[in-house]
Motif scaffolding. Sequence first.
Motif, PDB file in Angstrom:
ATOM      1  N   UNK A 135      87.901 110.484 115.904  1.00  0.00           N
ATOM      2  CA  UNK A 135      89.313 110.308 115.572  1.00  0.00           C
ATOM      3  C   UNK A 135      90.095 111.593 115.824  1.00  0.00           C
ATOM      4  N   UNK A 136      89.473 112.745 115.544  1.00  0.00           N
ATOM      5  CA  UNK A 136      90.151 114.029 115.706  1.00  0.00           C
ATOM      6  C   UNK A 136      89.197 115.096 116.205  1.00  0.00           C
ATOM      7  N   UNK A 137      89.698 115.909 117.113  1.00  0.00           N
ATOM      8  CA  UNK A 137      89.052 117.159 117.486  1.00  0.00           C
ATOM      9  C   UNK A 137      90.109 118.238 117.301  1.00  0.00           C
ATOM     10  N   UNK A 138      89.838 119.183 116.447  1.00  0.00           N
ATOM     11  CA  UNK A 138      90.785 120.249 116.139  1.00  0.00           C
ATOM     12  C   UNK A 138      90.295 121.571 116.705  1.00  0.00           C
ATOM     13  N   UNK A 139      91.237 122.486 116.846  1.00  0.00           N
ATOM     14  CA  UNK A 139      90.913 123.876 117.151  1.00  0.00           C
ATOM     15  C   UNK A 139      92.056 124.721 116.623  1.00  0.00           C
ATOM     16  N   UNK A 140      91.811 125.992 116.520  1.00  0.00           N
ATOM     17  CA  UNK A 140      92.851 126.950 116.154  1.00  0.00           C
ATOM     18  C   UNK A 140      92.902 128.002 117.251  1.00  0.00           C
ATOM     19  N   UNK A 141      94.107 128.345 117.681  1.00  0.00           N
ATOM     20  CA  UNK A 141      94.255 129.373 118.704  1.00  0.00           C
ATOM     21  C   UNK A 141      95.498 130.197 118.419  1.00  0.00           C
ATOM     22  N   UNK A 142      95.408 131.457 118.678  1.00  0.00           N
ATOM     23  CA  UNK A 142      96.548 132.347 118.515  1.00  0.00           C
ATOM     24  C   UNK A 142      97.321 132.492 119.818  1.00  0.00           C
ATOM     25  N   UNK A 143      96.594 132.470 120.951  1.00  0.00           N
ATOM     26  CA  UNK A 143      97.231 132.833 122.214  1.00  0.00           C
ATOM     27  C   UNK A 143      96.837 131.988 123.422  1.00  0.00           C
ATOM     28  N   UNK A 144      96.134 130.892 123.219  1.00  0.00           N
ATOM     29  CA  UNK A 144      95.671 130.113 124.372  1.00  0.00           C
ATOM     30  C   UNK A 144      96.196 128.676 124.348  1.00  0.00           C
ATOM     31  N   UNK A 145      97.370 128.475 123.819  1.00  0.00           N
ATOM     32  CA  UNK A 145      97.939 127.133 123.724  1.00  0.00           C
ATOM     33  C   UNK A 145      98.052 126.454 125.096  1.00  0.00           C
TER      34      UNK A 145
END
Length: 169
Positions: A135-145
Amino acid sequence: MTPTTRSEDGNGNGDRERDRDGNGDRDRDQGTDRYEIDTDPGRLDIGLVHHWLSTDAFWALGRSRDTVERSVRGSLNFGVYGPDGAQVAYARVITDRATFAWLCDVYVDPAHRGGGLGVRLATAVRDHLAPYGLKRTLLATLDAHELYAKVGFVPVPDPERLMILSTEH
């Protein structure tokens, strides 16, 4: 070298075998075809991954070798290997393989950046996870949007619904 994405069992045989249980995902790609992506954790250079994360990845600076080893054991890992077989990039996914995944610790060696390898790695992760029907795959990024947008990631539509429990001070 044939461009492939190999499975956790390391066999890499067949064009699209039993991906749902992680036993054989091969992927052909143009452009960065001199690299191989493999999900076999036994092939990872843990010392190198630890070095990358603990000394050069702002989100993991100072991470202990023990923490890296435990995270590898508890995750679906993607190693990227150059023509000489040396590891040049890494990503890991925390997932139940049924409803949710978290993509994290994506790292490309500086000598191999700028040629699309990060996009190829993120694409391989996305494609490997697709048969699970998450249903969801998440990630967090500061500078690679922009990199992740090329693979289909978008900003969280309702960030007010997300919460975090952090032990960092």
